[in-house]
Enzyme design. Structure first.
Site, short mmCIF file in Angstrom:
data_model
loop_
_atom_site.label_atom_id
_atom_site.label_comp_id
_atom_site.label_asym_id
_atom_site.label_seq_id
_atom_site.Cartn_x
_atom_site.Cartn_y
_atom_site.Cartn_z
N GLU A 1 1.45 4.21 7.24
CA GLU A 1 0.41 3.77 6.33
C GLU A 1 -0.11 4.95 5.51
O GLU A 1 0.16 6.10 5.86
CB GLU A 1 -0.75 3.16 7.15
CG GLU A 1 -0.35 1.96 8.00
CD GLU A 1 -0.17 0.68 7.20
OE1 GLU A 1 0.04 0.74 5.97
OE2 GLU A 1 -0.25 -0.40 7.82
N ASP B 1 0.83 -1.22 0.00
CA ASP B 1 0.00 0.00 0.00
C ASP B 1 0.86 1.27 0.00
O ASP B 1 0.35 2.37 0.17
CB ASP B 1 -0.95 0.01 1.21
CG ASP B 1 -0.21 -0.02 2.55
OD1 ASP B 1 1.04 -0.02 2.55
OD2 ASP B 1 -0.89 -0.02 3.59
#
Ligand code: F6R
Length: 260
Positions: A143, A136
């Site tokens: 993140e 990702d």
């Protein structure tokens, strides 16, 4: 950004280890930034080989790891401290007291994060940081939508990342939900960055991080703003790069003395 494309992860590891070796030859007390996960294993094997051959001395070096799970003791087989001991530290001559991994068991996590930043600063900053990349676009455990200026702090792991990492645990329930991670801003302050990616599962995100827009949706894209970063890829991870041929051409035509 310098993008280096090699046939195999082993070829990439040889280049990475030789860059780390020249850093340590130039500066014996260099500060190394280290990562965990599958990607750096081949690099650590090469560093261990060079050390055994008398070509890499860590006796004056210091290390800082990027991240650690919250709630795992250092001797838990899935903790990143344990990973580093097993896969690198116990095979080389780095002094144990000079190896740093965030404390996943800290009572006051915020204070531990601030102290981690301070101890990086107190040794003069990180000279060379090893990075992997999540599918990702995460670097360390930053993140998507992590601030590109973030510092070491507690983060909630994305469910996709927990699923990716479940392979190291007996069951999904055992995968921690939180971690301590250096921030993107912390990483951007390292003097040199080496990001490795191998295999076709990383091809899409590498193309977005290297050739796409700089965005918090792909934290690794922040590296485009760093002045000394090498992206070291095997052929499979490089296959979606639009400018792959150009990157190969640049590397192949680099004078030998400029290579590492
Ligand atoms: C771990 C870390 C992570 C990994 C990433 C890729 O210290 O920094 O960002 O680099 O999750 O993991 P692998 O290498 O297992 O694909």
């Amino acid at each position: 950004m310098e993008v280096i494309i090699q046939d195999t992860p082993e070829d990439c590891a040889r280049i990475g280890a030789s860059i780390i070796a020249s850093t340590l030859r130039r500066k014996a007390h260099a500060v190394l930034g280290l990562a965990t996960g599958s990607t750096p294993l081949v690099l650590y094997r090469e560093m261990i080989r060079l050390h055994a051959a008398g070509e890499l001395d860590f006796s004056m070096a210091t290390s800082f790891n990027l991240d650690e799970y919250i709630g795992l003791a250092p001797d838990h087989p899935c903790s990143y401290r344990y990973f580093m001991e097993e896969n690198l530290f116990k095979h080389i001559n780095i002094r144990p007291e000079r190896t740093h991994v965030p404390d996943g068991n800290a009572v006051d996590v915020d204070a531990a994060c601030k102290a981690y930043e301070l101890s990086i600063r107190s040794v003069g900053g990180i000279d060379i940081q090893v990075l992997g990349i999540g599918t990702d676009g995460h670097i360390a455990f930053n993140e998507p939508v992590s601030s590109l200026g973030s510092r070491t702090r507690i983060k909630t792991l994305h469910e996709d990342t927990r699923e990716d990492n479940a392979r190291f645990f007996d069951s999904m329930d055992e995968v921690p939900t939180h971690c301590i991670t250096m921030g993107v801003g912390t990483i951007m302050e390292c003097r040199q960055l080496l990001l490795f990616a191998f295999g076709k599962a990383k091809a899409e995100i590498i193309a977005r991080a290297v050739e796409g827009p700089i965005t918090a949706m792909v934290p690794a894209s922040a590296l485009q703003l760093h002045q000394d970063v090498k992206i070291i890829l095997d052929t499979a991870a490089a296959r979606k790069l639009e400018h792959g041929d150009y990157f190969r051409h640049v590397y192949e035509n680099k004078p030998e003395w400029q290579r590492h």
